[in-house]
Design a protein around this motif. Structure first.
Motif, short mmCIF file in Angstrom:
data_model
loop_
_atom_site.label_atom_id
_atom_site.label_comp_id
_atom_site.label_asym_id
_atom_site.label_seq_id
_atom_site.Cartn_x
_atom_site.Cartn_y
_atom_site.Cartn_z
N SER A 146 7.94 39.02 20.96
CA SER A 146 7.70 38.54 22.19
C SER A 146 7.10 37.04 21.92
O SER A 146 7.39 36.28 22.82
CB SER A 146 6.84 39.14 23.37
N ARG A 147 6.73 36.79 20.90
CA ARG A 147 5.91 35.30 20.77
C ARG A 147 6.82 34.29 20.68
O ARG A 147 6.40 33.21 21.48
CB ARG A 147 5.05 35.53 19.39
N ILE A 148 8.00 34.15 20.04
CA ILE A 148 8.88 33.12 20.07
C ILE A 148 9.48 32.76 21.45
O ILE A 148 9.31 31.76 21.97
CB ILE A 148 9.93 33.27 18.95
N ALA A 149 9.89 33.96 21.97
CA ALA A 149 10.41 33.94 23.39
C ALA A 149 9.65 33.40 24.52
O ALA A 149 10.03 32.85 25.51
CB ALA A 149 11.10 35.06 23.60
N ALA A 150 8.35 33.66 24.23
CA ALA A 150 7.38 33.37 25.20
C ALA A 150 6.99 31.83 25.16
O ALA A 150 6.81 31.64 26.54
CB ALA A 150 5.94 33.94 24.76
N GLN A 151 7.43 31.21 24.40
CA GLN A 151 7.22 29.61 24.33
C GLN A 151 8.34 28.96 25.17
O GLN A 151 8.12 27.87 25.44
CB GLN A 151 7.49 29.26 22.81
N VAL A 152 9.52 29.85 25.39
CA VAL A 152 10.32 29.15 26.15
C VAL A 152 9.96 28.85 27.61
O VAL A 152 10.22 27.85 28.19
CB VAL A 152 11.58 30.05 26.41
#
Length: 220
Positions: A68-74
């Motif tokens: 979820s870490r990368i997607a959370a940056q969106v």
């Protein structure tokens, strides 16, 4: 997951984002079909990379993964793009709905990228229906933005006309500045007129232009 299913998710995201963008563009907003399309596809792609792009690292003992870490940056990153659609002009803020639409479009892209088709499609339908319903409601209570350029000596007379008008007028603002060419203090009067009646708007324009110090008036 197969590559074809990933492509299908990107396509679905693009279509859903494009629908919201088309609605925004049909109302002549800053961000339209292309912007929302790119945001939706990009968000879905980032979600796919975040969820499936590091499968080869799962079995490395020294590596711990949080999909979820990368997607959370969106969610936070799209705020910079949304801020670019917000315009503040003489205390009037425009573009907030379009900015929120970009943020929601990113969320839809993330949902589709994660395989949550029903929530993503449902959110798209809900947003489109909501925008249309509230847009019709807004038209019923819509207002026009008025501007008047005048000499500083005519400000009080112009304010009296607006104050005594039978039409609802609000957000009145006066900005003064010194004109070097005319060698005098000039003013810009900004206000909102709450009416659809063109004859009433015309009457306000005529009344303001009767003041000797008023140079031009525009209400749109």
């Amino acid at each position: 997951m197969s590559q074809w299913e990933m492509i299908a998710r990107l396509i679905i995201s693009g279509v859903l984002g494009g629908l919201i963008g088309f609605e925004r563009r049909s109302h002549f907003k800053e961000a339209g079909l292309r912007t929302h399309f790119v945001v939706a596809v990009g968000s879905a792609l980032i979600m796919l990379v975040s969820k499936y792009g590091f499968g080869d690292m799962i079995y490395v003992n020294s590596v711990s993964l949080d999909p979820s870490r990368i997607a959370a940056q969106v969610v936070s990153g799209i705020g910079f793009l949304g801020a670019g659609t917000i315009i503040v002009e003489h205390q009037f803020v425009r573009g907030l709905t379009t900015a929120a639409g970009l943020w929601a479009t990113a969320g839809i892209g993330i949902a589709i990228g994660a395989g949550m088709y029903i929530p993503g499609i449902s959110a798209t339908v809900l947003i489109l229906v909501g925008l249309e319903i509230f847009n019709k409601f807004k038209k019923n209570v819509s207002y026009s933005v008025g501007k008047a350029d005048l000499s500083a000596d005519g400000v009080n007379a112009a304010l009296d006309i607006l104050k005594n008008s039978k039409i609802k007028i609000s957000a009145v603002q006066v900005k003064r500045h010194f004109d070097k060419e005319e060698n005098e203090v000039e003013a810009r009067l900004n206000f909102r007129v709450y009416t659809k009646n063109k004859s009433e708007i015309k009457k306000i324009i005529v009344d303001l232009l009767k003041i000797p110090y008023v140079k031009n008036v525009n209400i749109e």
